[in-house]
Scaffold this motif. Structure first.
Motif, PDB file in Angstrom:
ATOM      1  N   SER A  60      63.492  23.414  46.106  1.00  0.00           N
ATOM      2  CA  SER A  60      62.026  22.405  46.462  1.00  0.00           C
ATOM      3  C   SER A  60      61.925  21.197  45.669  1.00  0.00           C
ATOM      4  O   SER A  60      61.327  20.226  46.350  1.00  0.00           O
ATOM      5  N   TYR A  61      62.635  21.025  44.179  1.00  0.00           N
ATOM      6  CA  TYR A  61      62.370  19.767  44.398  1.00  0.00           C
ATOM      7  C   TYR A  61      62.932  19.400  44.990  1.00  0.00           C
ATOM      8  O   TYR A  61      62.446  17.800  45.090  1.00  0.00           O
ATOM      9  N   GLU A  62      64.675  19.349  45.039  1.00  0.00           N
ATOM     10  CA  GLU A  62      65.760  18.303  45.866  1.00  0.00           C
ATOM     11  C   GLU A  62      64.789  18.104  47.183  1.00  0.00           C
ATOM     12  O   GLU A  62      65.420  16.822  47.898  1.00  0.00           O
ATOM     13  N   GLN A  63      64.469  18.935  47.920  1.00  0.00           N
ATOM     14  CA  GLN A  63      63.978  18.704  49.608  1.00  0.00           C
ATOM     15  C   GLN A  63      62.289  17.593  48.871  1.00  0.00           C
ATOM     16  O   GLN A  63      62.786  16.736  50.157  1.00  0.00           O
ATOM     17  N   SER A  64      61.729  18.102  48.424  1.00  0.00           N
ATOM     18  CA  SER A  64      60.383  17.230  48.858  1.00  0.00           C
ATOM     19  C   SER A  64      60.421  15.887  47.298  1.00  0.00           C
ATOM     20  O   SER A  64      59.787  15.774  47.001  1.00  0.00           O
ATOM     21  N   GLY A  65      61.133  16.062  46.682  1.00  0.00           N
ATOM     22  CA  GLY A  65      61.366  14.964  45.528  1.00  0.00           C
ATOM     23  C   GLY A  65      59.880  15.309  44.834  1.00  0.00           C
ATOM     24  O   GLY A  65      59.894  13.896  43.803  1.00  0.00           O
ATOM     25  N   VAL A  66      59.627  16.108  44.687  1.00  0.00           N
ATOM     26  CA  VAL A  66      58.230  16.604  43.258  1.00  0.00           C
ATOM     27  C   VAL A  66      58.422  18.155  43.138  1.00  0.00           C
ATOM     28  O   VAL A  66      58.535  18.749  43.841  1.00  0.00           O
ATOM     29  N   GLU A  67      58.100  17.715  40.987  1.00  0.00           N
ATOM     30  CA  GLU A  67      58.045  18.980  40.737  1.00  0.00           C
ATOM     31  C   GLU A  67      57.205  20.567  41.504  1.00  0.00           C
ATOM     32  O   GLU A  67      55.750  19.425  41.383  1.00  0.00           O
ATOM     33  N   PRO A  68      57.172  20.977  41.732  1.00  0.00           N
ATOM     34  CA  PRO A  68      56.677  22.449  42.051  1.00  0.00           C
ATOM     35  C   PRO A  68      55.793  22.457  41.160  1.00  0.00           C
ATOM     36  O   PRO A  68      56.417  22.472  40.121  1.00  0.00           O
ATOM     37  N   LEU A  69      54.783  23.176  41.208  1.00  0.00           N
ATOM     38  CA  LEU A  69      53.914  23.887  40.219  1.00  0.00           C
ATOM     39  C   LEU A  69      54.390  25.297  40.158  1.00  0.00           C
ATOM     40  O   LEU A  69      54.774  26.194  41.249  1.00  0.00           O
ATOM     41  N   VAL A  70      53.872  25.544  38.202  1.00  0.00           N
ATOM     42  CA  VAL A  70      54.991  27.407  38.450  1.00  0.00           C
ATOM     43  C   VAL A  70      54.503  28.070  37.677  1.00  0.00           C
ATOM     44  O   VAL A  70      53.581  27.292  36.114  1.00  0.00           O
ATOM     45  N   PHE A  71      53.412  28.592  38.275  1.00  0.00           N
ATOM     46  CA  PHE A  71      51.979  29.985  37.097  1.00  0.00           C
ATOM     47  C   PHE A  71      52.976  30.948  36.998  1.00  0.00           C
ATOM     48  O   PHE A  71      53.275  32.273  38.035  1.00  0.00           O
ATOM     49  N   PHE A  72      52.831  30.885  35.773  1.00  0.00           N
ATOM     50  CA  PHE A  72      53.901  32.136  35.362  1.00  0.00           C
ATOM     51  C   PHE A  72      53.370  32.668  34.384  1.00  0.00           C
ATOM     52  O   PHE A  72      52.163  32.581  33.240  1.00  0.00           O
ATOM     53  N   SER A  73      53.858  34.633  33.556  1.00  0.00           N
ATOM     54  CA  SER A  73      53.133  35.488  33.342  1.00  0.00           C
ATOM     55  C   SER A  73      54.865  35.762  33.084  1.00  0.00           C
ATOM     56  O   SER A  73      54.973  37.128  33.023  1.00  0.00           O
ATOM     57  N   ILE A  74      55.491  35.831  31.499  1.00  0.00           N
ATOM     58  CA  ILE A  74      56.709  36.297  30.794  1.00  0.00           C
ATOM     59  C   ILE A  74      57.042  36.658  29.411  1.00  0.00           C
ATOM     60  O   ILE A  74      56.368  35.560  28.708  1.00  0.00           O
ATOM     61  N   VAL A  75      57.114  37.685  29.326  1.00  0.00           N
ATOM     62  CA  VAL A  75      56.481  38.362  27.876  1.00  0.00           C
ATOM     63  C   VAL A  75      58.304  38.758  27.235  1.00  0.00           C
ATOM     64  O   VAL A  75      58.619  38.570  25.694  1.00  0.00           O
ATOM     65  N   ILE A  76      59.720  38.257  28.248  1.00  0.00           N
ATOM     66  CA  ILE A  76      60.492  38.341  28.178  1.00  0.00           C
ATOM     67  C   ILE A  76      61.458  36.784  27.153  1.00  0.00           C
ATOM     68  O   ILE A  76      61.502  35.970  27.671  1.00  0.00           O
ATOM     69  N   PRO A  77      61.304  36.569  25.861  1.00  0.00           N
ATOM     70  CA  PRO A  77      61.791  35.031  25.129  1.00  0.00           C
ATOM     71  C   PRO A  77      62.520  34.874  26.092  1.00  0.00           C
ATOM     72  O   PRO A  77      62.811  33.588  26.218  1.00  0.00           O
TER      73      PRO A  77
END
Length: 277
Positions: A60-77
């Motif tokens: 995504s970043y390589e094709q668009s040249g802008v950082e994607p947005l990532v909404f996340f919820s991860i509990v495994i460190p």
């Protein structure tokens, strides 16, 4: 700050269903002039799944040249730490609230995997939701009216007015059994309710939509057809809305509402209780 509309890839990532990430992401992004290209990645619990996810974020970043947005919820460190190495803007949807509750309660949180916790804690509720999803899928788009008495709510409206996504969201998020029925030509000519609906009037709820918006949606599906013409859309909507008013069926316009907003308004107006899982 720029006010022009932008396009940005958006990832919803979780070690559970990712429904919470999607819901919060939609609410937040709805406040910005942004065209979101959304992708959802639930149950990211292994390094293999994480590697594929990070690869897609990189593409995504390589094709668009802008950082994607990532909404996340991860509990495994370990999974969380590796995820944060990707080139993107990250938003932990729970961290701020968890830290505030931790401070207020003077208590350390004990994170658990969402999927394992949900099933183990109350398997009856889990399987109730699965049954609701199966019921809703079996009663999508007027495919079947069997066992209609088991429905929690019956959504009515013209084709492409938002019935299917709303039905599935209500089933998945709240465990409700939903029937949705599109008015076809015969219904519009007769302009009356089916006999099956008469005895379930208290469960009926209508969805409508602006004619121009409906035309755009139908054009994407069947461009240039009579089905997608502005006149056809206006005629269908006028007939159905007249039926809703005559039969005193509550209804809302879905044109500018997200599926979360549509579902919440239906629950509120229909007096249905949310079944949270």
């Amino acid at each position: 700050m720029q006010n022009v509309s932008q396009s940005r890839d958006v990832f919803y990532v979780s070690d559970g269903t990712a429904i919470t990430c999607e819901t919060i992401g939609h609410v937040v992004l709805g406040q910005f002039s942004l065209r979101a290209n959304e992708k959802t990645f639930p149950f990211i619990e292994s390094e293999d799944k994480l590697a594929e996810l990070i690869k897609q974020i990189s593409v995504s970043y390589e094709q668009s040249g802008v950082e994607p947005l990532v909404f996340f919820s991860i509990v495994i460190p370990e999974i969380r730490e590796q995820l944060l190495t990707a080139t993107a803007h990250f938003y932990d949807v729970l961290e701020g609230v968890v830290q505030q509750v931790k401070s207020d309660l003077k208590m350390e949180p004990a994170p658990k995997l969402q999927r394992s916790h949900s099933v183990a804690k109350d398997s009856d509720k889990y399987f109730d939701r699965i049954a609701a999803i199966e019921y809703t899928l079996a009663h999508d788009d007027g495919v079947s009216l069997r066992d209609i008495e088991q429905a929690d709510i019956i959504l009515l409206g013209v084709s492409r007015s938002g019935k299917t996504p709303t039905s599935l969201y209500m089933a998945m998020q709240f465990g409700l059994r939903v029937v949705n029925y599109p008015f076809i030509d015969d219904d519009l000519r007769a302009l009356k309710l089916l006999p099956q609906f008469e005895i379930h009037r208290h469960k009926l709820f209508g969805l409508t939509i602006d004619a121009q918006r409906l035309t755009e949606i139908r054009e994407n599906r069947l461009s240039g057809s009579d089905y997608a013409s502005t006149q056809q859309c206006m005629t269908e909507l006028a007939s159905v809305e007249a039926l809703f008013r005559r039969e005193a069926i509550p209804y809302i316009n879905t044109s500018s509402l997200s599926v979360e907003e549509i579902s919440t308004r239906i629950l509120e107006r229909a007096g249905l209780k949310r079944r949270l899982f």
